[in-house]
Motif scaffolding. Sequence first.
Motif, PDB file in Angstrom:
ATOM      1  N   GLY A   1       0.788  -1.225   0.000  1.00 34.03           N
ATOM      2  CA  GLY A   1       0.000   0.000   0.000  1.00 34.03           C
ATOM      3  C   GLY A   1       0.819   1.274   0.000  1.00 34.03           C
ATOM      4  O   GLY A   1       0.404   2.288   0.578  1.00 34.03           O
ATOM      5  N   VAL A   2       1.976   1.248  -0.650  1.00 42.33           N
ATOM      6  CA  VAL A   2       2.816   2.450  -0.720  1.00 42.33           C
ATOM      7  C   VAL A   2       2.075   3.523  -1.514  1.00 42.33           C
ATOM      8  O   VAL A   2       1.611   3.265  -2.635  1.00 42.33           O
ATOM      9  N   PRO A   3       1.954   4.728  -0.980  1.00 40.68           N
ATOM     10  CA  PRO A   3       1.150   5.769  -1.652  1.00 40.68           C
ATOM     11  C   PRO A   3       1.671   6.195  -3.024  1.00 40.68           C
ATOM     12  O   PRO A   3       0.883   6.512  -3.911  1.00 40.68           O
ATOM     13  N   ARG A   4       3.000   6.190  -3.207  1.00 43.51           N
ATOM     14  CA  ARG A   4       3.557   6.733  -4.454  1.00 43.51           C
ATOM     15  C   ARG A   4       4.695   5.853  -4.936  1.00 43.51           C
ATOM     16  O   ARG A   4       5.608   5.517  -4.177  1.00 43.51           O
ATOM     17  N   THR A   5       4.650   5.471  -6.203  1.00 47.02           N
ATOM     18  CA  THR A   5       5.733   4.692  -6.801  1.00 47.02           C
ATOM     19  C   THR A   5       6.270   5.429  -8.023  1.00 47.02           C
ATOM     20  O   THR A   5       5.508   5.974  -8.824  1.00 47.02           O
ATOM     21  N   VAL A   6       7.583   5.417  -8.146  1.00 48.97           N
ATOM     22  CA  VAL A   6       8.266   6.033  -9.284  1.00 48.97           C
ATOM     23  C   VAL A   6       9.173   4.971  -9.880  1.00 48.97           C
ATOM     24  O   VAL A   6       9.945   4.330  -9.157  1.00 48.97           O
ATOM     25  N   ALA A   7       9.093   4.766 -11.194  1.00 47.33           N
ATOM     26  CA  ALA A   7       9.868   3.695 -11.824  1.00 47.33           C
ATOM     27  C   ALA A   7      10.695   4.222 -12.988  1.00 47.33           C
ATOM     28  O   ALA A   7      10.222   5.026 -13.791  1.00 47.33           O
ATOM     29  N   ARG A   8      11.913   3.752 -13.057  1.00 50.20           N
ATOM     30  CA  ARG A   8      12.824   4.089 -14.157  1.00 50.20           C
ATOM     31  C   ARG A   8      12.529   3.209 -15.360  1.00 50.20           C
ATOM     32  O   ARG A   8      12.417   1.992 -15.235  1.00 50.20           O
ATOM     33  N   VAL A   9      12.409   3.836 -16.527  1.00 49.28           N
ATOM     34  CA  VAL A   9      12.239   3.106 -17.790  1.00 49.28           C
ATOM     35  C   VAL A   9      13.584   3.093 -18.494  1.00 49.28           C
ATOM     36  O   VAL A   9      14.113   4.141 -18.877  1.00 49.28           O
ATOM     37  N   ASN A  10      14.148   1.910 -18.670  1.00 49.07           N
ATOM     38  CA  ASN A  10      15.457   1.801 -19.302  1.00 49.07           C
ATOM     39  C   ASN A  10      15.370   1.728 -20.820  1.00 49.07           C
ATOM     40  O   ASN A  10      16.224   2.268 -21.526  1.00 49.07           O
ATOM     41  N   HIS A  11      14.328   1.043 -21.307  1.00 47.04           N
ATOM     42  CA  HIS A  11      14.182   0.859 -22.753  1.00 47.04           C
ATOM     43  C   HIS A  11      12.864   1.495 -23.204  1.00 47.04           C
ATOM     44  O   HIS A  11      11.786   1.076 -22.747  1.00 47.04           O
ATOM     45  N   PRO A  12      12.911   2.500 -24.080  1.00 47.55           N
ATOM     46  CA  PRO A  12      11.696   3.209 -24.498  1.00 47.55           C
ATOM     47  C   PRO A  12      10.596   2.295 -25.024  1.00 47.55           C
ATOM     48  O   PRO A  12       9.414   2.602 -24.877  1.00 47.55           O
ATOM     49  N   SER A  13      10.959   1.165 -25.607  1.00 47.93           N
ATOM     50  CA  SER A  13       9.941   0.261 -26.145  1.00 47.93           C
ATOM     51  C   SER A  13       9.079  -0.356 -25.051  1.00 47.93           C
ATOM     52  O   SER A  13       7.991  -0.869 -25.327  1.00 47.93           O
ATOM     53  N   ASN A  14       9.548  -0.297 -23.812  1.00 52.22           N
ATOM     54  CA  ASN A  14       8.784  -0.847 -22.689  1.00 52.22           C
ATOM     55  C   ASN A  14       7.933   0.199 -21.978  1.00 52.22           C
ATOM     56  O   ASN A  14       7.222  -0.132 -21.028  1.00 52.22           O
ATOM     57  N   GLU A  15       7.999   1.417 -22.426  1.00 49.35           N
ATOM     58  CA  GLU A  15       7.361   2.511 -21.683  1.00 49.35           C
ATOM     59  C   GLU A  15       5.858   2.295 -21.511  1.00 49.35           C
ATOM     60  O   GLU A  15       5.277   2.688 -20.491  1.00 49.35           O
ATOM     61  N   TRP A  16       5.219   1.668 -22.477  1.00 47.76           N
ATOM     62  CA  TRP A  16       3.770   1.468 -22.418  1.00 47.76           C
ATOM     63  C   TRP A  16       3.364   0.591 -21.231  1.00 47.76           C
ATOM     64  O   TRP A  16       2.210   0.650 -20.767  1.00 47.76           O
ATOM     65  N   LEU A  17       4.280  -0.206 -20.700  1.00 50.19           N
ATOM     66  CA  LEU A  17       3.964  -1.078 -19.570  1.00 50.19           C
ATOM     67  C   LEU A  17       3.924  -0.327 -18.240  1.00 50.19           C
ATOM     68  O   LEU A  17       3.292  -0.781 -17.281  1.00 50.19           O
ATOM     69  N   PHE A  18       4.600   0.806 -18.179  1.00 51.64           N
ATOM     70  CA  PHE A  18       4.790   1.503 -16.912  1.00 51.64           C
ATOM     71  C   PHE A  18       3.596   2.392 -16.598  1.00 51.64           C
ATOM     72  O   PHE A  18       3.619   3.607 -16.774  1.00 51.64           O
ATOM     73  N   GLY A  19       2.542   1.759 -16.091  1.00 46.06           N
ATOM     74  CA  GLY A  19       1.325   2.489 -15.766  1.00 46.06           C
ATOM     75  C   GLY A  19       0.624   1.866 -14.584  1.00 46.06           C
ATOM     76  O   GLY A  19       1.195   1.065 -13.828  1.00 46.06           O
ATOM     77  N   GLU A  20      -0.641   2.187 -14.444  1.00 41.36           N
ATOM     78  CA  GLU A  20      -1.425   1.749 -13.295  1.00 41.36           C
ATOM     79  C   GLU A  20      -1.486   0.226 -13.178  1.00 41.36           C
ATOM     80  O   GLU A  20      -1.488  -0.331 -12.075  1.00 41.36           O
ATOM     81  N   GLY A  21      -1.535  -0.472 -14.318  1.00 37.50           N
ATOM     82  CA  GLY A  21      -1.631  -1.923 -14.289  1.00 37.50           C
ATOM     83  C   GLY A  21      -0.469  -2.586 -13.585  1.00 37.50           C
ATOM     84  O   GLY A  21      -0.612  -3.681 -13.025  1.00 37.50           O
ATOM     85  N   TRP A  22       0.694  -1.937 -13.609  1.00 36.22           N
ATOM     86  CA  TRP A  22       1.876  -2.478 -12.930  1.00 36.22           C
ATOM     87  C   TRP A  22       2.213  -1.673 -11.674  1.00 36.22           C
ATOM     88  O   TRP A  22       3.333  -1.760 -11.157  1.00 36.22           O
ATOM     89  N   GLY A  23       1.274  -0.898 -11.186  1.00 35.83           N
ATOM     90  CA  GLY A  23       1.479  -0.183  -9.928  1.00 35.83           C
ATOM     91  C   GLY A  23       2.391   1.018 -10.019  1.00 35.83           C
ATOM     92  O   GLY A  23       2.890   1.498  -8.993  1.00 35.83           O
TER      93      GLY A  23
END
Length: 220
Positions: free
Chosen positions: A90-112
């Motif tokens: 239940g961490v209120p805020r998550t920040v994630a580094r995207v290393n490969h631009p082709s994966n950027e679409w994955l980095f959203g609410e579905g993956w927290g």
Amino acid sequence: MRVAIAGAGAVGRSVAQELVANGHDVLLIDKSPAAIRRESVREAEWLLADACELSSLTEAQLQRCDVVIAATGDDKANLVASLLAKTEFGVPRTVARVNHPSNEWLFGEGWGVDVAVSTPRLMAALVEEAVAVGDLVRLFTFGQSSTNLVELTMPADSPLIGTRVGSVPWPERVVLVAILRDGTPLTPDPDRALESGDELLFVTPDDQEAEISALLSPRP
């Protein structure tokens, strides 16, 4: 504020140093013994563990954290760490580094992921911001809200040069957050007049970016 950083490489350590200098409590987590360099950020806590393992995050007491930053060089690890932080602790805020631009679409609410940071996208935006006058440049996207931080440099032929900020018919749901003038940040006071060369920073939804451009820098 308590912040856990998954990944104690160069990026993770640099972020930790900045956060510690600003008075925050920081925990650095990495599964590689070679990455545990306590002398580099002495004020931080360190944990030799795999941030993709639920047991490791339980040991780290992630539920006590206000923010988790997934800063490893592996996009899969960053996604898993973000998802576990959000769904299991239940961490209120998550920040994630995207290393490969082709994966950027994955980095959203579905993956927290609340905020995704893509270095190539940021660099491209900063280049555009440095040279573009009259064009709206998207600097940053807030992960779960379809809201962006955008910039527009006022061209000399803008019809709103000399107009008071409070008199501009700003589009609905658009917020002018700062004016940069000659390298100095200014508050967008209602009585402050817009000048040629002003860099205007807005927080705006996707669907109103075109309205800002049309208002401040109309094109034939």
